[in-house]
Write a protein that holds these residues in place. Structure first.
Motif, mmCIF file in Angstrom:
data_model
loop_
_atom_site.group_PDB
_atom_site.id
_atom_site.type_symbol
_atom_site.label_atom_id
_atom_site.label_comp_id
_atom_site.label_asym_id
_atom_site.label_seq_id
_atom_site.Cartn_x
_atom_site.Cartn_y
_atom_site.Cartn_z
ATOM 1 N N THR A 1 2.203 -6.309 -26.417
ATOM 2 C CA THR A 1 1.495 -7.572 -26.571
ATOM 3 C C THR A 1 0.083 -7.362 -26.058
ATOM 4 O O THR A 1 -0.120 -6.964 -24.915
ATOM 5 N N ALA A 2 -0.874 -7.637 -26.935
ATOM 6 C CA ALA A 2 -2.264 -7.376 -26.552
ATOM 7 C C ALA A 2 -2.672 -8.173 -25.324
ATOM 8 O O ALA A 2 -3.464 -7.721 -24.512
ATOM 9 N N SER A 3 -2.087 -9.389 -25.180
ATOM 10 C CA SER A 3 -2.508 -10.201 -24.036
ATOM 11 C C SER A 3 -2.082 -9.549 -22.714
ATOM 12 O O SER A 3 -2.663 -9.789 -21.676
ATOM 13 N N GLU A 4 -1.055 -8.704 -22.774
ATOM 14 C CA GLU A 4 -0.603 -8.056 -21.539
ATOM 15 C C GLU A 4 -1.278 -6.707 -21.337
ATOM 16 O O GLU A 4 -1.178 -6.120 -20.273
ATOM 17 N N SER A 5 -1.895 -6.164 -22.364
ATOM 18 C CA SER A 5 -2.514 -4.853 -22.222
ATOM 19 C C SER A 5 -3.988 -4.921 -22.620
ATOM 20 O O SER A 5 -4.315 -4.972 -23.808
ATOM 21 N N PRO A 6 -4.868 -4.925 -21.624
ATOM 22 C CA PRO A 6 -6.300 -5.018 -21.953
ATOM 23 C C PRO A 6 -6.751 -3.872 -22.854
ATOM 24 O O PRO A 6 -7.605 -4.053 -23.723
ATOM 25 N N LEU A 7 -6.137 -2.679 -22.672
ATOM 26 C CA LEU A 7 -6.536 -1.531 -23.475
ATOM 27 C C LEU A 7 -6.154 -1.740 -24.947
ATOM 28 O O LEU A 7 -6.918 -1.434 -25.859
ATOM 29 N N LEU A 8 -4.953 -2.281 -25.147
ATOM 30 C CA LEU A 8 -4.499 -2.554 -26.516
ATOM 31 C C LEU A 8 -5.395 -3.622 -27.153
ATOM 32 O O LEU A 8 -5.770 -3.534 -28.324
ATOM 33 N N LYS A 9 -5.756 -4.616 -26.359
ATOM 34 C CA LYS A 9 -6.617 -5.683 -26.880
ATOM 35 C C LYS A 9 -7.976 -5.095 -27.293
ATOM 36 O O LYS A 9 -8.495 -5.411 -28.363
ATOM 37 N N LEU A 10 -8.491 -4.184 -26.452
ATOM 38 C CA LEU A 10 -9.776 -3.547 -26.761
ATOM 39 C C LEU A 10 -9.638 -2.705 -28.039
ATOM 40 O O LEU A 10 -10.508 -2.709 -28.917
ATOM 41 N N TYR A 11 -8.520 -1.982 -28.140
ATOM 42 C CA TYR A 11 -8.270 -1.135 -29.311
ATOM 43 C C TYR A 11 -8.265 -1.996 -30.590
ATOM 44 O O TYR A 11 -8.941 -1.690 -31.570
ATOM 45 N N VAL A 12 -7.520 -3.100 -30.534
ATOM 46 C CA VAL A 12 -7.417 -3.971 -31.711
ATOM 47 C C VAL A 12 -8.784 -4.590 -32.026
ATOM 48 O O VAL A 12 -9.203 -4.664 -33.185
ATOM 49 N N THR A 13 -9.498 -5.002 -30.981
ATOM 50 C CA THR A 13 -10.802 -5.629 -31.204
ATOM 51 C C THR A 13 -11.779 -4.646 -31.839
ATOM 52 O O THR A 13 -12.544 -4.997 -32.739
ATOM 53 N N LYS A 14 -11.734 -3.396 -31.382
ATOM 54 C CA LYS A 14 -12.619 -2.367 -31.971
ATOM 55 C C LYS A 14 -12.268 -2.134 -33.434
ATOM 56 O O LYS A 14 -13.129 -1.932 -34.277
ATOM 57 N N ARG A 15 -10.955 -2.102 -33.724
ATOM 58 C CA ARG A 15 -10.521 -1.923 -35.121
ATOM 59 C C ARG A 15 -11.055 -3.063 -35.986
ATOM 60 O O ARG A 15 -11.463 -2.890 -37.106
ATOM 61 N N LEU A 16 -11.006 -4.289 -35.409
ATOM 62 C CA LEU A 16 -11.484 -5.459 -36.156
ATOM 63 C C LEU A 16 -12.975 -5.333 -36.466
ATOM 64 O O LEU A 16 -13.408 -5.610 -37.585
ATOM 65 N N GLU A 17 -13.738 -4.884 -35.456
ATOM 66 C CA GLU A 17 -15.187 -4.728 -35.670
ATOM 67 C C GLU A 17 -15.450 -3.735 -36.796
ATOM 68 O O GLU A 17 -16.240 -3.967 -37.691
ATOM 69 N N TRP A 18 -14.738 -2.602 -36.719
ATOM 70 C CA TRP A 18 -14.909 -1.556 -37.728
ATOM 71 C C TRP A 18 -14.544 -2.094 -39.116
ATOM 72 O O TRP A 18 -15.246 -1.925 -40.101
#
Ligand SMILES: O=C(O)CCC(=O)C(=O)O
Ligand SMILES: [Fe+2]
Length: 506
Positions: free
Chosen positions: A194-211
Motif C-alpha cells: 500500500t503506497a500510503s504505508e510505504s513512502p518509497l513506493l509512493k515516490l516510485y508510483v509518483t515518479k512513474r506518473l510524472e514520466w
C-alpha cells in the motif's frame, strides 16, 4: 577457483555479470557465497582486484579466495554462469541487462535443442534503475522468468529496483499469462503493498506518473501534428492510429498508478471538471448574466470605454450541435489553413506563418487582414439565419462572417485587435461559439499585465464594441492541460465592413 556448478551444499554460487568494483560480490562472499565477478572494463576490474586485496587484509583470505574477478563482456565467455545458483546483473539499464542475460543463454529457449542445453541457473537478481522497472519485468515475463520478490532502494539519490526472479517450469514459452498493466508498471510484489504505508513506493508510483504524463503529452502532440497534416501518406495514417493506441494504453497505466496511490480516476475527472466549471463561472464576474440575455461590461473603465458583452445559451444545445455538424460534416463553407504575414518582434521583421487553425469566410464584400484578402463568397442559409438572430439580439448590422475552426486545444489565435481601417472606428464584432469551451483573453494594449479572461461556451454569443479594438488585444490561447486538449470548437464572427479593401474612414 572451483566450478560454481554442482550446488555445493550450503554454498551459493553467484555470477555477478557487471561487477564494477566487486563490492557486491565481496559482500556476498562474506555471507558465505562464492562469486565470479565479471566486468567489461579493465579499469573496473583493476579496482575490483584492489578491493579483493583490501578484503583479504581486513576480513581474511577465506572470504577473498571465494571471489574471482574476470574481464569479460556479458556472459558469453562465462560457462560458469550456466549452472550458477544466482546470476546478478546490477547497476545497468534494462537494455544492457537483457543483452548480458541473453549472451549467457538466459533468454527464452526457442528450440528443443536449446532447451536441452539451456543453463540451469535457478535465480536472477537484477538491479536496474527504477525507471527501467517495467522494461525489466517485461523482459522477465517474455523470457520465462517469474518474479518472486521486489524491493525499492535509494542510492546516491537515485531509486533502484531489486528484482529476484526464478525460472518458470516451461522455459520454451514466455510466461503463459501476459503481465497485467499493474504487474508491469508497479510490479507483482510491489503492487501488493500500500503506497500510503510505504513512502518509497509512493515516490516510485509518483515518479512513474510524472514520466507517463510526459510521454503521453509528447505522443498526443505528435498525433495531433500528424492528424492535422492535410496530405498524409499511408504510413502517416498508420502512425496516427498507432499513437492513438499508445495513448489509450497510457491512460490505462495512469488509472492503475493513480489507484495505487489511492486516487480514484473518476473522482479526479469529476474534480477537474468541477474546477473548470468554477473557473468558467469566475470568468463571468461583473456580468449580470441571464440565459439568452446579452450582458455588457466595460472591460477597463479607467482606460477606455471598450465593452465586452456575453450571452450564455444564445443557441440551445441542439441548435449548437446541429450547426456544428452542418459546418463540419457537409460544410457550406470551405475550410482552409492559410498563411498570414505576422510581425516578428524578436527579429524585427515580417514573416509568413501558417495559422494554427482552419478558417473560412462568407460575405458580400472582400476582407483584408494580416496581409491576405478574403474574396467575398455567398453566405450560406444556415449562417444567414444565424446572422439575423445575432443582429436582432445586438441591434447591430453585419455584412461579413469570418469563421475560425479550432480542431483541438493546440489550435489557437494569437493576441490581436480587429482594427482594420475597413471596419471603421469603434467597430462592433459579434461572435457565436459552438463546440468545446475555450478561454478568450482580453489584454490592454498599453499594459500587458492588465488582462481579463472569459470562457466562451458552446452556444454562447460574445460581442466587442465601442473602443475595445483600439484599446485592447484579444486572442484564444492554446490549452495546456492534458485533459482538455481534445475537442473541436468553431467561432463564427460577424463584422460590418464599411468599404472594400483600402477603404478608410475620414
Ligand atoms: O475564436 C475566437 O473566439 C476569436 C476570434 C477572433 O478574434 C477573430 O476572428 O478575430
Ligand atoms: Fe479578433
Amino acid at each position: 577457483m572451483a566450478p560454481l556448478g554442482g550446488r555445493e551444499r550450503g554454498v551459493e554460487g553467484v555470477v555477478d555479470a557487471c561487477c564494477g568494483h566487486a563490492l557486491l560480490g565481496l559482500g556476498l562472499c562474506e555471507r558465505g557465497a562464492r562469486t565470479l565477478a565479471i566486468d567489461r572494463s579493465a579499469a573496473e576490474c583493476e579496482r575490483a582486484l584492489e578491493n579483493v586485496d583490501r578484503a583479504r587484509k581486513v576480513v581474511g583470505d577465506d572470504v577473498a579466495s571465494r571471489v574471482e574477478i574476470r574481464l569479460g563482456d556479458g556472459l558469453g565467455e562465462c560457462p560458469e554462469a550456466r549452472d550458477a545458483d544466482v546470476v546478478v546483473v546490477a547497476g545497468v539499464g534494462a537494455n544492457t541487462m537483457a543483452k548480458v542475460l541473453e549472451s549467457g543463454g538466459l533468454g527464452l529457449c526457442s528450440s528443443a535443442d536449446e532447451r536441452s542445453t539451456s543453463p540451469s541457473t535457478a535465480r536472477l537478481v537484477l538491479n536496474p534503475p527504477a525507471k527501467d522497472g517495467a522494461a525489466t519485468r517485461r523482459w522477465l515475463a517474455e523470457n520465462g522468468w517469474t518474479i518472486r520478490d521486489e524491493k525499492l532502494v535509494v542510492e546516491n539519490e537515485i531509486m533502484h529496483l531489486v528484482v529476484s526472479a526464478e525460472r518458470d517450469a516451461e522455459i520454451d514459452t514466455p510466461s503463459s499469462m501476459p503481465l497485467s498493466v499493474r504487474d508491469e508498471i508497479i510490479g507483482p510484489v510491489l503492487g501488493e503493498g500500500t503506497a500510503s504505508e510505504s513512502p518509497l513506493l509512493k515516490l516510485y508510483v509518483t515518479k512513474r506518473l510524472e514520466w507517463l504524463r510526459e510521454v503521453r503529452r509528447q505522443a498526443s502532440l505528435s498525433a495531433q501534428r500528424l492528424a492535422k497534416k492535410q496530405e498524409k501518406s499511408d504510413s502517416e495514417y498508420q502512425s496516427v492510429e498507432a499513437l492513438k493506441e499508445k495513448i489509450a494504453g497510457y491512460d490505462e497505466m495512469e488509472s492503475v498508478l493513480l489507484a495505487a496511490i489511492g486516487v480514484d480516476v473518476e473522482e479526479q475527472r469529476r474534480n477537474a471538471h468541477a474546477h473548470l466549471e468554477q473557473q468558467i463561472l469566475r470568468s463571468y464576474d461583473g456580468f449580470d448574466l441571464k440565459p439568452g440575455i446579452l450582458a455588457y461590461k466595460t472591460v477597463d473603465p479607467e482606460e477606455s470605454d471598450g465593452r465586452l458583452a456575453y450571452c450564455r445559451e444564445f443557441l440551445s444545445e441542439s441548435e449548437a450541435s446541429e450547426l456544428m455538424s452542418s459546418l463540419v460534416s457537409s460544410p457550406p463553407v470551405d475550410w482552409a489553413q492559410r498563411s498570414i504575414v505576422c510581425w516578428q518582434p524578436q527579429e524585427n521583421t515580417k514573416k509568413e506563418v501558417v495559422q494554427p487553425r482552419l478558417v473560412s469566410w462568407a460575405g458580400d464584400i472582400a476582407y483584408k487582414y494580416s496581409g491576405q484578402t478574403l474574396e467575398p463568397v455567398p453566405v450560406p442559409d444556415v449562417l444567414r439565419r444565424l446572422q439575423t438572430k445575432v443582429e436582432q439580439v445586438t441591434g447591430e448590422r453585419f455584412n461579413h462572417i469570418l469563421l475560425n475552426r479550432y480542431r483541438d486545444g493546440s489550435d489557437s489565435m494569437a493576441l490581436h485587435a480587429d482594427d482594420e481601417p475597413e471596419l471603421g472606428r469603434n467597430a462592433c464584432i459579434a461572435a457565436v461559439s459552438i463546440g468545446h469551451v475555450r478561454r478568450f483573453d482580453v489584454q490592454l494594449k498599453s499594459k500587458a499585465k492588465k488582462k481579463m479572461s472569459i470562457f466562451l461556451e458552446n452556444g454562447s454569443l460574445m460581442v466587442m464594441d465601442r473602443s475595445l479594438q483600439h484599446s485592447h488585444y484579444h486572442g484564444v490561447p492554446k490549452v495546456t492541460c492534458a485533459q482538455d486538449v481534445e475537442g473541436e470548437r468553431i467561432n463564427i464572427t460577424f463584422r460590418l465592413l464599411k468599404g472594400p479593401p483600402g477603404w478608410r474612414e475620414d
